[in-house]
Write an enzyme that holds these catalytic residues in place. Sequence first.
Site, PDB file in Angstrom:
ATOM      1  N   LEU A   1     -21.544  17.303  -5.715  1.00  0.00           N
ATOM      2  CA  LEU A   1     -21.541  16.303  -4.252  1.00  0.00           C
ATOM      3  C   LEU A   1     -20.860  17.036  -3.046  1.00  0.00           C
ATOM      4  CD1 LEU A   1     -22.190  13.442  -2.947  1.00  0.00           C
ATOM      5  CD2 LEU A   1     -19.921  12.862  -3.760  1.00  0.00           C
TER       6      LEU A   1
ATOM      7  N   ASN B   1      -5.634   9.596  -0.065  1.00  0.00           N
ATOM      8  CA  ASN B   1      -5.655   8.522   1.095  1.00  0.00           C
ATOM      9  C   ASN B   1      -7.021   7.755   1.016  1.00  0.00           C
ATOM     10  OD1 ASN B   1      -3.336   9.048   2.554  1.00  0.00           O
ATOM     11  ND2 ASN B   1      -4.275  10.349   4.161  1.00  0.00           N
TER      12      ASN B   1
ATOM     13  N   GLU C   1     -12.214  13.676  -6.745  1.00  0.00           N
ATOM     14  CA  GLU C   1     -12.691  12.397  -6.969  1.00  0.00           C
ATOM     15  C   GLU C   1     -12.078  11.342  -6.006  1.00  0.00           C
ATOM     16  OE1 GLU C   1     -14.012  10.787 -10.517  1.00  0.00           O
ATOM     17  OE2 GLU C   1     -14.372  12.913 -11.627  1.00  0.00           O
TER      18      GLU C   1
HETATM   19  N1  CAA Z   1     -17.968   1.718  -4.317  1.00  0.00           N
HETATM   20  C1  CAA Z   1     -19.177   1.410  -3.912  1.00  0.00           C
HETATM   21  N2  CAA Z   1     -19.851   1.444  -2.713  1.00  0.00           N
HETATM   22  C2  CAA Z   1     -19.132   2.256  -1.679  1.00  0.00           C
HETATM   23  C3  CAA Z   1     -17.939   2.454  -2.145  1.00  0.00           C
HETATM   24  C4  CAA Z   1     -17.251   2.249  -3.123  1.00  0.00           C
HETATM   25  N3  CAA Z   1     -15.815   2.668  -3.563  1.00  0.00           N
HETATM   26  N4  CAA Z   1     -17.415   2.982  -0.655  1.00  0.00           N
HETATM   27  C5  CAA Z   1     -18.284   2.992  -0.144  1.00  0.00           C
HETATM   28  N5  CAA Z   1     -19.661   2.294  -0.419  1.00  0.00           N
HETATM   29  C6  CAA Z   1     -20.791   2.285  -0.112  1.00  0.00           C
HETATM   30  C7  CAA Z   1     -20.696   1.087   1.144  1.00  0.00           C
HETATM   31  O1  CAA Z   1     -21.257  -0.295   0.724  1.00  0.00           O
HETATM   32  C8  CAA Z   1     -21.998   1.522   1.970  1.00  0.00           C
HETATM   33  O2  CAA Z   1     -23.133   1.192   1.142  1.00  0.00           O
HETATM   34  P1  CAA Z   1     -24.280   0.446   1.906  1.00  0.00           P
HETATM   35  O3  CAA Z   1     -24.681   1.004   3.248  1.00  0.00           O
HETATM   36  O4  CAA Z   1     -25.530   0.178   0.960  1.00  0.00           O
HETATM   37  O5  CAA Z   1     -23.757  -0.966   2.204  1.00  0.00           O
HETATM   38  C9  CAA Z   1     -21.697   3.079   1.914  1.00  0.00           C
HETATM   39  O6  CAA Z   1     -21.210   3.524   0.720  1.00  0.00           O
HETATM   40  C10 CAA Z   1     -21.135   3.712   3.016  1.00  0.00           C
HETATM   41  O7  CAA Z   1     -19.986   3.009   3.211  1.00  0.00           O
HETATM   42  P2  CAA Z   1     -18.798   3.517   4.326  1.00  0.00           P
HETATM   43  O8  CAA Z   1     -19.228   3.716   5.618  1.00  0.00           O
HETATM   44  O9  CAA Z   1     -17.828   2.598   4.013  1.00  0.00           O
HETATM   45  O10 CAA Z   1     -18.383   4.903   3.546  1.00  0.00           O
HETATM   46  P3  CAA Z   1     -17.715   6.097   4.286  1.00  0.00           P
HETATM   47  O11 CAA Z   1     -19.039   7.163   4.529  1.00  0.00           O
HETATM   48  O12 CAA Z   1     -16.771   5.988   5.342  1.00  0.00           O
HETATM   49  O13 CAA Z   1     -17.167   6.827   2.848  1.00  0.00           O
HETATM   50  C11 CAA Z   1     -17.360   7.915   0.752  1.00  0.00           C
HETATM   51  C12 CAA Z   1     -17.638   6.578   1.605  1.00  0.00           C
HETATM   52  C13 CAA Z   1     -17.991   9.050   0.721  1.00  0.00           C
HETATM   53  C14 CAA Z   1     -17.690   7.153  -0.791  1.00  0.00           C
HETATM   54  C15 CAA Z   1     -15.551   7.932   0.754  1.00  0.00           C
HETATM   55  O14 CAA Z   1     -15.045   6.452   0.678  1.00  0.00           O
HETATM   56  C16 CAA Z   1     -15.255   8.641  -0.393  1.00  0.00           C
HETATM   57  O15 CAA Z   1     -14.934   7.883  -1.579  1.00  0.00           O
HETATM   58  N6  CAA Z   1     -14.829   9.689  -0.347  1.00  0.00           N
HETATM   59  C17 CAA Z   1     -14.301  10.711  -1.403  1.00  0.00           C
HETATM   60  C18 CAA Z   1     -15.644  11.384  -2.210  1.00  0.00           C
HETATM   61  C19 CAA Z   1     -15.104  11.620  -3.468  1.00  0.00           C
HETATM   62  O16 CAA Z   1     -14.759  10.886  -4.329  1.00  0.00           O
HETATM   63  N7  CAA Z   1     -15.745  13.046  -3.951  1.00  0.00           N
HETATM   64  C20 CAA Z   1     -15.572  13.146  -5.500  1.00  0.00           C
HETATM   65  C21 CAA Z   1     -16.445  14.415  -5.819  1.00  0.00           C
HETATM   66  S1  CAA Z   1     -16.456  14.634  -7.441  1.00  0.00           S
HETATM   67  C22 CAA Z   1     -15.199  15.323  -7.883  1.00  0.00           C
HETATM   68  O17 CAA Z   1     -14.308  15.367  -7.213  1.00  0.00           O
HETATM   69  C23 CAA Z   1     -15.186  15.519  -9.380  1.00  0.00           C
HETATM   70  C24 CAA Z   1     -14.023  16.430  -9.836  1.00  0.00           C
HETATM   71  O18 CAA Z   1     -13.081  16.810  -9.075  1.00  0.00           O
HETATM   72  C25 CAA Z   1     -13.560  16.363 -11.321  1.00  0.00           C
HETATM   73  P1  FAD Z   2     -10.512  16.650   3.086  1.00  0.00           P
HETATM   74  O1  FAD Z   2     -11.586  15.601   3.045  1.00  0.00           O
HETATM   75  O2  FAD Z   2     -10.916  17.869   4.325  1.00  0.00           O
HETATM   76  O3  FAD Z   2      -9.139  16.172   3.423  1.00  0.00           O
HETATM   77  C1  FAD Z   2      -8.078  16.946   3.679  1.00  0.00           C
HETATM   78  C2  FAD Z   2      -7.076  16.025   4.133  1.00  0.00           C
HETATM   79  O4  FAD Z   2      -7.351  14.897   4.970  1.00  0.00           O
HETATM   80  C3  FAD Z   2      -6.693  14.869   2.878  1.00  0.00           C
HETATM   81  O5  FAD Z   2      -5.024  15.042   2.539  1.00  0.00           O
HETATM   82  C4  FAD Z   2      -7.327  13.815   2.791  1.00  0.00           C
HETATM   83  O6  FAD Z   2      -6.716  12.830   2.188  1.00  0.00           O
HETATM   84  C5  FAD Z   2      -7.039  13.663   4.470  1.00  0.00           C
HETATM   85  N1  FAD Z   2      -8.145  12.785   4.958  1.00  0.00           N
HETATM   86  C6  FAD Z   2      -9.725  13.081   4.993  1.00  0.00           C
HETATM   87  N2  FAD Z   2     -10.149  11.862   5.492  1.00  0.00           N
HETATM   88  C7  FAD Z   2      -9.324  11.056   5.657  1.00  0.00           C
HETATM   89  C8  FAD Z   2      -9.231   9.651   6.228  1.00  0.00           C
HETATM   90  N3  FAD Z   2     -10.332   9.221   6.715  1.00  0.00           N
HETATM   91  N4  FAD Z   2      -8.099   8.824   6.353  1.00  0.00           N
HETATM   92  C9  FAD Z   2      -7.016   9.630   5.911  1.00  0.00           C
HETATM   93  N5  FAD Z   2      -7.059  10.914   5.454  1.00  0.00           N
HETATM   94  C10 FAD Z   2      -8.018  11.739   5.558  1.00  0.00           C
HETATM   95  N6  FAD Z   2     -16.583  17.950  -6.034  1.00  0.00           N
HETATM   96  C11 FAD Z   2     -17.645  17.540  -6.513  1.00  0.00           C
HETATM   97  O7  FAD Z   2     -18.753  17.267  -5.864  1.00  0.00           O
HETATM   98  N7  FAD Z   2     -17.857  18.013  -7.800  1.00  0.00           N
HETATM   99  C12 FAD Z   2     -17.090  18.432  -8.590  1.00  0.00           C
HETATM  100  O8  FAD Z   2     -16.991  18.646  -9.805  1.00  0.00           O
HETATM  101  C13 FAD Z   2     -15.390  18.695  -8.091  1.00  0.00           C
HETATM  102  N8  FAD Z   2     -14.380  19.251  -8.683  1.00  0.00           N
HETATM  103  C14 FAD Z   2     -13.417  19.576  -7.987  1.00  0.00           C
HETATM  104  C15 FAD Z   2     -12.290  20.251  -8.526  1.00  0.00           C
HETATM  105  C16 FAD Z   2     -11.405  20.818  -7.979  1.00  0.00           C
HETATM  106  C17 FAD Z   2     -10.372  21.668  -8.724  1.00  0.00           C
HETATM  107  C18 FAD Z   2     -11.276  20.489  -6.680  1.00  0.00           C
HETATM  108  C19 FAD Z   2      -9.990  20.982  -5.709  1.00  0.00           C
HETATM  109  C20 FAD Z   2     -12.082  19.829  -5.954  1.00  0.00           C
HETATM  110  C21 FAD Z   2     -13.248  19.224  -6.600  1.00  0.00           C
HETATM  111  N9  FAD Z   2     -14.336  18.707  -5.992  1.00  0.00           N
HETATM  112  C22 FAD Z   2     -15.358  18.357  -6.512  1.00  0.00           C
HETATM  113  C23 FAD Z   2     -14.121  18.465  -4.671  1.00  0.00           C
HETATM  114  C24 FAD Z   2     -13.041  17.115  -4.355  1.00  0.00           C
HETATM  115  O9  FAD Z   2     -13.766  16.048  -4.592  1.00  0.00           O
HETATM  116  C25 FAD Z   2     -12.635  17.266  -2.688  1.00  0.00           C
HETATM  117  O10 FAD Z   2     -11.830  18.463  -2.759  1.00  0.00           O
HETATM  118  C26 FAD Z   2     -12.029  15.906  -2.345  1.00  0.00           C
HETATM  119  O11 FAD Z   2     -12.787  14.721  -2.125  1.00  0.00           O
HETATM  120  C27 FAD Z   2     -11.278  16.144  -0.781  1.00  0.00           C
HETATM  121  O12 FAD Z   2     -12.137  16.921   0.155  1.00  0.00           O
HETATM  122  P2  FAD Z   2     -11.608  17.916   0.902  1.00  0.00           P
HETATM  123  O13 FAD Z   2     -11.179  19.159  -0.213  1.00  0.00           O
HETATM  124  O14 FAD Z   2     -12.554  18.743   1.573  1.00  0.00           O
HETATM  125  O15 FAD Z   2     -10.488  17.678   1.701  1.00  0.00           O
END
Ligand code: CAA
Ligand code: FAD
Length: 385
Positions: A129, A370, A366
């Site tokens: 993602l 924040n 994930e």
């Molecule tokens: N659960 C269900 N739906 C949600 C939701 C939640 N927690 N947060 C937002 N949505 C939905 C809203 O309902 C809306 O959908 P509809 O238009 O259908 O109603 C849509 O998403 C957009 O909502 P917002 O405008 O409020 O959301 P946004 O664009 O400001 O942010 C987000 C949404 C990107 C999900 C953000 O809240 C978020 O969670 N960011 C973090 C991303 C993340 O977790 N990445 C992880 C990558 S994987 C990973 O990291 C794996 C690993 O390391 C091991």
């Molecule tokens: P940014 O989004 O640039 O954030 C930088 C800082 O700004 C953070 O402190 C954040 O909290 C703050 N910030 C950003 N937006 C806001 C807001 N609206 N309000 C307040 N504060 C805010 N992604 C995948 O898709 N798949 C994976 O398997 C996966 N594995 C990962 C494994 C590792 C080891 C790492 C480091 C990352 C992994 N990720 C993966 C990505 C991970 O989900 C992102 O790093 C994470 O979601 C944060 O995004 P960013 O690093 O771009 O930080």
Amino acid sequence: DGILNSLDTLTEEEQLLQESVRRFANEVVAPKVREMDENEMMDPEIIKGLYEQGLMGIETPADYGGAESSFTAAIIAIEELAKVDPSVSVLCDVHNTLVNTIFRKHGTKEQQEKFLPLLSESKLGSFCLSEPASGSDAFALKTRAEKIGDDYIINGSKMWITNSYEAEIFLIFANVDPSKGYKGITCFAATRDMGIQIAKKEQKLGIRASSTCTLNFDDLKVPAANIIGGVGQGYKIAIECLNEGRIGIAAQMIGLAQGAFDKAVPYTYQRVQFGQPVGHFQGMQFQIADAATDIAAARLLTYNAARRKEEGKSFTKEAAMAKLVASRVAQSVSGAAIEWAGGVGFTRETGIEKYWRDSKIGAIYEGTSNIQLQTIAKFIQKEYS
Ligand code: CAA
Ligand code: FAD
């Protein structure tokens, strides 16, 4: 089994799984943890072992080669593995709570028949993602998928992808129609042999045995039949699955905290200073009691979120709270554990310092802390205004 290691509410089946994962972690994983951390590489034998233990399709139906167990069982496995190695734990977590879950919940029968047995038997999965310019703002992703005949051509780049160095199956989120904003995001199932290349493997502070790579897609051809859940459904699939995944990361973090605690506390009762074990000083006892309470509280939040999910109740807020608290507790307990062991805790030999390095990721992936706070705040605002 002490109070810290058990929950009264586990079923007999869940307890048996807990015991068998604990045995595997201690006997097979533990001897390799330091070497894998130093080499920044997962031992393929460990991945093979996870498959042999039936841990790579925990919730997958038996018809597709899985263990057909509960979500809580998947959480237990993540926690037990993290006590010994948070890297092995996250490998299993991403594979189960993100990749298998998406195929199980959103795949067609044909897609499930094709992919779920592979994922249960030997092929590792990854969830793609995040991108260089979109982490927290995940739905702003720029990777494009363009339909040409019966295929989609994917161009773009993914960053930070866990498991991607070893994976064979990739769930790629790409936008098929940017004019629709995030409603153009679509989930594609791709396989390595379609031409997925690793552009860069990260060198990290912690969870160093877990691979984290950048992937570049240069005209990657994926059949339209590999779209999961329908065109434009990708954003919903991603976030709904991440809500579950966050409970997994919370479990990883409580396992990590427990692992650090279990290594450091016995040392405090052996190490003698001023004529008595250092663990008998009240200044130490209170820190240890505080840490034990924090772990127990984080564990209750985590398993409460897991049970709510299992019972079909709302759990998004609870999952965010569990991940937020568990990642804080992991960092504070593993940091304190180093201090409890004094200079010895600061060396790489004991492995205590590794828990602290590994703990830092809990507040980042994930969804950062924040983002969890933002999720919780949205619920509070809705409930109270
Ligand atoms: N659960 C269900 N739906 C949600 C939701 C939640 N927690 N947060 C937002 N949505 C939905 C809203 O309902 C809306 O959908 P509809 O238009 O259908 O109603 C849509 O998403 C957009 O909502 P917002 O405008 O409020 O959301 P946004 O664009 O400001 O942010 C987000 C949404 C990107 C999900 C953000 O809240 C978020 O969670 N960011 C973090 C991303 C993340 O977790 N990445 C992880 C990558 S994987 C990973 O990291 C794996 C690993 O390391 C091991
Ligand atoms: P940014 O989004 O640039 O954030 C930088 C800082 O700004 C953070 O402190 C954040 O909290 C703050 N910030 C950003 N937006 C806001 C807001 N609206 N309000 C307040 N504060 C805010 N992604 C995948 O898709 N798949 C994976 O398997 C996966 N594995 C990962 C494994 C590792 C080891 C790492 C480091 C990352 C992994 N990720 C993966 C990505 C991970 O989900 C992102 O790093 C994470 O979601 C944060 O995004 P960013 O690093 O771009 O930080």
